[in-house]
Motif scaffolding. Structure first.
Motif, PDB file in Angstrom:
ATOM      1  N   ILE A 120      22.239  71.708  16.486  1.00 38.90           N
ATOM      2  CA  ILE A 120      22.136  72.874  15.330  1.00 38.90           C
ATOM      3  C   ILE A 120      23.631  72.195  14.742  1.00 38.90           C
ATOM      4  CG2 ILE A 120      20.934  74.629  16.248  1.00 38.90           C
ATOM      5  CD1 ILE A 120      23.715  75.694  17.938  1.00 38.90           C
ATOM      6  N   PHE A 136      26.294  82.952  21.237  1.00 38.71           N
ATOM      7  CA  PHE A 136      26.151  84.232  20.702  1.00 38.71           C
ATOM      8  C   PHE A 136      26.209  84.082  19.059  1.00 38.71           C
ATOM      9  CE2 PHE A 136      29.586  84.409  24.373  1.00 38.71           C
ATOM     10  CZ  PHE A 136      28.638  85.366  25.049  1.00 38.71           C
ATOM     11  N   LEU A 137      25.732  85.086  18.515  1.00 42.72           N
ATOM     12  CA  LEU A 137      25.936  85.248  16.888  1.00 42.72           C
ATOM     13  C   LEU A 137      27.428  84.989  16.582  1.00 42.72           C
ATOM     14  CD1 LEU A 137      23.716  88.320  16.466  1.00 42.72           C
ATOM     15  CD2 LEU A 137      23.393  86.049  15.462  1.00 42.72           C
ATOM     16  N   PRO A 138      27.673  84.661  15.455  1.00 43.84           N
ATOM     17  CA  PRO A 138      29.169  84.615  14.856  1.00 43.84           C
ATOM     18  C   PRO A 138      29.233  86.224  14.876  1.00 43.84           C
ATOM     19  CG  PRO A 138      27.656  83.338  13.423  1.00 43.84           C
ATOM     20  CD  PRO A 138      26.837  83.912  14.513  1.00 43.84           C
ATOM     21  N   PHE A 139      30.501  86.660  15.123  1.00 46.77           N
ATOM     22  CA  PHE A 139      31.787  85.778  14.908  1.00 46.77           C
ATOM     23  C   PHE A 139      32.593  85.847  16.437  1.00 46.77           C
ATOM     24  CE2 PHE A 139      30.856  87.562  10.879  1.00 46.77           C
ATOM     25  CZ  PHE A 139      30.732  86.306  10.062  1.00 46.77           C
ATOM     26  N   ASP A 199      30.010  72.964  11.803  1.00 49.20           N
ATOM     27  CA  ASP A 199      30.892  72.663  10.967  1.00 49.20           C
ATOM     28  C   ASP A 199      32.307  72.329  11.398  1.00 49.20           C
ATOM     29  OD1 ASP A 199      29.232  73.103   8.852  1.00 49.20           O
ATOM     30  OD2 ASP A 199      29.948  75.431   8.926  1.00 49.20           O
ATOM     31  N   TYR A 200      32.580  72.518  12.561  1.00 46.35           N
ATOM     32  CA  TYR A 200      33.864  72.191  13.411  1.00 46.35           C
ATOM     33  C   TYR A 200      33.824  72.634  14.851  1.00 46.35           C
ATOM     34  CZ  TYR A 200      34.602  77.197  11.991  1.00 46.35           C
ATOM     35  OH  TYR A 200      34.384  78.539  11.931  1.00 46.35           O
ATOM     36  N   ASN A 212      24.005  77.816  20.758  1.00 48.31           N
ATOM     37  CA  ASN A 212      25.209  78.629  20.825  1.00 48.31           C
ATOM     38  C   ASN A 212      25.019  79.849  21.539  1.00 48.31           C
ATOM     39  OD1 ASN A 212      26.566  77.109  18.920  1.00 48.31           O
ATOM     40  ND2 ASN A 212      25.772  78.171  17.184  1.00 48.31           N
ATOM     41  N   TYR A 240      29.296  77.699  13.032  1.00 48.04           N
ATOM     42  CA  TYR A 240      28.204  77.923  12.589  1.00 48.04           C
ATOM     43  C   TYR A 240      28.034  78.972  11.661  1.00 48.04           C
ATOM     44  CZ  TYR A 240      23.020  78.578  12.654  1.00 48.04           C
ATOM     45  OH  TYR A 240      21.814  78.821  12.527  1.00 48.04           O
ATOM     46  N   HIS A 241      28.284  78.839  10.493  1.00 48.25           N
ATOM     47  CA  HIS A 241      28.533  79.877   9.460  1.00 48.25           C
ATOM     48  C   HIS A 241      29.285  80.877   9.885  1.00 48.25           C
ATOM     49  CE1 HIS A 241      24.599  78.831   7.533  1.00 48.25           C
ATOM     50  NE2 HIS A 241      24.125  78.563   8.798  1.00 48.25           N
TER      51      HIS A 241
END
Lengths: 321, 321, 321, 321, 321, 321
Positions: free
Chosen positions: A92, A140-143, A95-96, A138, A117-118
């Protein structure tokens, strides 16, 4: 149990946690590409130690790097960031990566980090040898930030602390716990502890987040955490401790009203972000009653501090909110 | 008049106000519980000096402590905060106390401070001996800070400077004066002076607040005050002076366009809040033309500076906005 | 007691407070210069009624105007704003005046309003005839709004409710009480009641402020007040009630969890500021158990509503937070 | 398939979605305690329809209520909020409940809503009869809103859309999908679609969120959603549609660049929150090609709109971003 | 001079500017694609009128469209936006176009608008026939809005009013003038007039911007402009007038303290943005002393208002700030 | 070509840009009135160097001062600010002047600076001798900063880089280019390069601005610029480089992803504004491949750094975004 890094408390010092005299142990330019190295994690490995390090490069891109050390103080850090292979999912987007934690559970070393991830959320990966790494779904969902695993299953499930946040320099943040049967699906989310009212304990009144992997003591889980206060010139990060119920770690038994270590020396007060003490890992030797806490200082370097586990537990009990 | 602390101006220095060479005089860890000691007040007392000190503890709770000194430089500060008894009222709520000022009027030492009553406002108390303290009614409704009494009645009434604010890190603030016949009921509120337009004097363009107790000179009341500018990285606090009309102190005769002392050495530039010079008290010897100004530095320590009263007055007149 | 304006509750209505069927009673263009007329105060006067009206002119400058009415519904409002003479002070600056309240105490009609003195604070004036007006010292330092006098002295002193605020569209606000021996100096400030937690009663969770002059009932002081919630598209103002202890009006006995009247008809929902119901005055007839509440609607017009005092008191007791 | 509510398109109307002529179908005061009824969900049930309704009471506390209807237009809503029993967990805290969705899967009706657990997150419950309700574990950590289940398992797992947010009037928001083997643990989080660049489609440039339960068409899942633009006077909510890949619903095949229905009549433009069209449920009859969309209007009332499924799908394909 | 649209002042009206009784003249759905049509410009053309209209489509993308009318009230607007050809430059990026103004100078119709070039700035174009349009270099760097040309050269140079802004819903804004020898390079920028202090004229205290093309009168240039006040529920736009020195139009001779027309009827108070009156064009007949002002209402529709030029000038002189 | 200041790269240094060992070269109190001297410009002049210096005085008023040096390191700075005479315009308002750049073009030295004209914009002036200075029309409307001229005409026109901004501590900012036939009227504005997405190069993700006068190399124009990242404790300024197309300098050929020099030593990390490296001028010797970059450090002092032009160009090409 290892020969973890250690220095006795200085003679004129009455503090529960004291700094290593040769701090910082890892400088901002420790590897050629780095702008700063901080907020990093270490574990015993082989006859020495291994670690996962946050190294921001000179484009100020955030990534994690593996490293090894014989003594826990002098570190060889890879000059290239960790390349992940697929773990329990298709690869997946990432980005960082920053602020890693590492822990051995059952058969492997699990790594969690803040994964882009977004927006920030909690990335999970594992390694057996700190050479080959595997990235999983991942959690969890962001954030979210500051995902920290417990070092063993609790009631048959993996358990993870985390701090839901927003997509910026979040001005709030409490510690939650979540459980998973399989490191893939997570649930049973519970609030563990929240930032404090300003009047009660200002240093942890803006936000808090778990630091090193919790350590099981006879009083329960010892959780070192960071707290943040908002001054008129920005955030100030300090370090405290809490004791969580062994089998119900969403229950807080004790929690320090005073901080244990706050920014007070130049490498903590000056740097890319002033006034930051940010613990991410600890090595412990229960028999010798020793704890070595690694912390990022001023978002720029890695520093080391020490304490006796029994004293920290006792102090937390006696100075609890 | 006392032997107030003093150091002559250094040889190569042309400044009107100069720093004490052994600054800071009180370190952040001067008492066992303290995280920081700053923004504090002193007065002549007996054959030496007494003071009321802002000591934030390691939970970063703000409170005031009494202290004594033979020379005004070396201070014994009580390890426990001041416990108030009831003065002219039933005891009222006080979530926190900070930034004290002290002055002897008529028969006792009056203390004002920023008092936490559903937000910051001006607390009033008194003592005869700096051992037993009595708390009176708050002077004003919230939100207010920097309440500073005049050292004698004006036109038969007590007079107090203050700075109405909001309930956060207030980004505005002007100096007002209020009067009271009895230290209980206050009125006749007048605006004394306001923050300046940025182009005229940027260092005092965000907010201003009175510092030490005003000193009566032959030109009028000498009021040392702090001014704040908002940089892209936060507030910066510096020190200036104004001359107020003796019998109508809401009339400003002169006011420094340049600052007198701004953050320029490490203990002023580095600390819990960077770039803060915050004067709260002054000892003066009119005969010897000496002024010793105590100021909080970087919201972390207490520092001392010196000047000749006549020079400060002259400079204020000649460099007035 | 007067023949106050009245309309019986409509047949199909179960509400405690109901609207006058001919609302609004004063249109935005009621006088030639006005942009809007709202948030205004009325009292019995002679064989009819007198009032002080907030009329913003077409430059949207805020000022107060006197007016007279035979029936409390049809009003003659002066085309020129009130010109103040000096009361208990030299004339002080008044950049603007708005949101007046009026009450007869002892020998004269006292008027309070939001007075522009380097920001909003509480202006005080009096009149004997609604033709000649005298302006006194402001009650408080800025920043303050919604100053409302009690209709008689309490424990020998004048008593005033107010809402400390900041210098903008304040996003917070609680009700305080202050006392004065002489209408000039004020003290003994106490917090009366605060905005509520969002979950408990969202309509009053952002800020609250006293409305009409409190009315003494056998349960204590009936205080009609406004509460504000912050929606994603701005503030919404509604009306509630509280019962304060007769001799200690900082003690709240009861307070409505539900609102009594919220914006739900077009003249409350549409106007210069949408969704505002803002009570500023009430006429009452205890014998007939009638209350006529005047309120500003949408910051544009004056509207009228009715209720039975006993029902309001009962509802407040039964639906108290 | 049912006789869902229906009205043919008006003669002079060319819109894909049109309003019911008798809107709103549920007024703000439909039950005695309510301040507003909006953002509610309905499903076929027995020989009529059942629903779960968001009714904010006059204290503006948010809760969900059950209701029944023969024709989908005239609704009997319970006067008391739903009382939950424990489902798959000990009963957890629920400070508030709002914006419900309902769908029948396998053997029961599943309900999701925005649940107040230290901030908004996604609550899950179920019922068999709309009389007895059972509350399960929250799906996610805070902060989240607009949790919407798919009407059947996808690849053997439950699937839920949601919109991670912050703890206020979130100024951002994208749609994600998550999967669960058991309605208790959730994972495999994927970003489905994001708010658009302002230039591309401003009405959905601030945030977006799923609305009714997605409907399976021969082109994939038809997802009706809301989009928000930030005007200088606040948010404006409109309605659009997207088509998601049947077996990989994180893949967006088509998405409307224009909105389908925006606030343009008084009950959408005026109310507690102006300019809101917020779809939460839809009844469909595939054979007759009919869709009846229920939407909250101005955060105050429930309204109804209609469209032909085939036309909506076609329009979405032809006007896709 | 033309037969411009006209209606006499209603009998009971004393206003300087009055509304057309059949407002709005152009509805939001006037063309098939439109969400709203507002803030548009018209000029005499041939034996009738031509115009450039801001039509936001249902994706809420902003663009400009040409249109024609015989009487200035009933308009045929093209269903497709204006396609520009290259004027005095290579074609430059134009992310969006809005708020056009139009004026005939020398040999052609010049059009200015807010042009999206990495943020809003002033686009310039011309046409001879309203069928073929040519786009020139942007006048200024971003960020700018409300570029309005004078109808003839001043001192040999083209002159343009504009309002420098930021890249969002700018909370500030003053009117400047700039000059150009060639419609390509611009300089000699001067501040013309600024938003007012709140106390002086609140309706224009947040920002101001030029509206229609200025009209030369015997007193100087009559500039109709909009002013904005920030209420607690958002911006409110009203209309005023100023007289600029004929040969030095950066000199303001007179400027209305009261507004001339403010939002007070439903199509101005309700719409996509509440409470907006935004003038963009005017037709005038000097001989008959008539002015017809076109304005956008509530960012949704186009409305029309009337006044006598001599009365507007006289009112501006007599009610000048 | 001159003997520009120079120091060889230290032995253990691998950086492309390195600091002068005796930094800072100009202290904050270098002239009697100054609070800080930074962000200043130098050029070869006569047999030495001349410069224009930003000296904020102790009222923190910003102004520019001329200075001379034999070696480019030791500077005589005038104690009085530059007094401008009228250049190509009547003298215009200048509330403040800061951040100058200087370059010789054709027959004179042109100076640009941030000029206070109702907010910041780009001031232009010239001198022949650094004794007599002439002020011209501002290049642009407010709000703008960092106006930097190219050292020769491009395609027959003067060319200037600038960074449109807002009227505060602008949180955004991209580099544009504009052209002028005559240094009075400006147009043909083009966006050159923008702040980067955070993930790509965080150090330049908030805003960027041109620094020294661009230097023509065989690869095109070498533009040294500053970039800013927003940390949780404020802005951090670092230095990078880009190569622009020689004849079309709005075309970016290469641009450094990593920074070249970031705040890492005490005079860059501590001062009136922490963590600022802000280049404003450079001296170059193409034959010797030397570049000496002058930069403001911590908004307090002037520092000097060095590099080989060929290496900088090569690094920029090899590390381009």
């Amino acid at each position: 149990m290892k020969n973890i890094p250690w220095q006795d408390r200085p003679d004129n010092c009455n503090d529960i946690i004291w700094r290593y005299s040769e701090n910082p142990i890892i400088d901002r330019y420790h590897i050629p590409s780095s702008n700063s190295i901080f907020n990093s994690a270490v574990v015993p490995f082989g006859d020495g130690f291994a670690g996962v390090f946050r190294c921001d490069n000179k484009a100020v891109q955030m990534n994690i790097f593996s490293g090894f050390s014989k003594n826990g103080i002098d570190w060889d850090i890879d000059h290239k960031p960790i390349q992940m292979k697929t773990g329990n999912t298709d690869m997946i987007k990432s980005d960082y990566k920053y602020d890693p934690r590492v822990i051995f559970i059952e058969d492997r070393y699990w790594i969690t980090w803040c994964n882009g991830y977004h927006g920030p959320t909690i990335g999970i990966g594992y390694t057996f040898d700190f050479k080959e790494f595997f990235q999983c779904e991942n959690a969890f969902l962001p954030f979210n930030r500051n995902g920290v695993l417990f070092p063993k299953k609790i009631n048959g499930k993996y358990a993870m602390l985390s701090r839901p946040s927003d997509n910026g320099h979040t001005p709030f943040g409490d510690i939650y716990i979540s459980y998973s049967p399989d490191m893939k699906y997570w649930g049973e989310h519970r609030c563990v502890m929240k930032a404090t009212p300003f009047e009660d304990s200002a240093w942890q009144s803006t936000k808090i987040g778990a630091g090193p992997i919790p350590i099981l003591t006879d009083q329960g889980w010892l959780m070192i955490y960071h707290g943040v206060v908002t001054t008129c010139n920005g955030f100030r990060y300090a370090m405290g401790a809490a004791i969580l119920e062994e089998n119900s770690p969403d229950q807080v038994k004790y929690r320090t009203q005073p901080y244990l270590l706050g920014p007070a020396v130049s490498y903590e007060q000056i740097g890319d972000v002033q006034n930051v003490v940010f613990p991410c890992a600890a090595l412990h030797n229960i028999e010798e009653d020793k704890l070595a806490i690694y912390y990022g200082a001023a978002d720029t370097v890695v520093a080391l501090s020490f304490g006796h586990i029994s004293e920290i537990v006792q102090f937390t009990i006696e100075n609890s909110l």
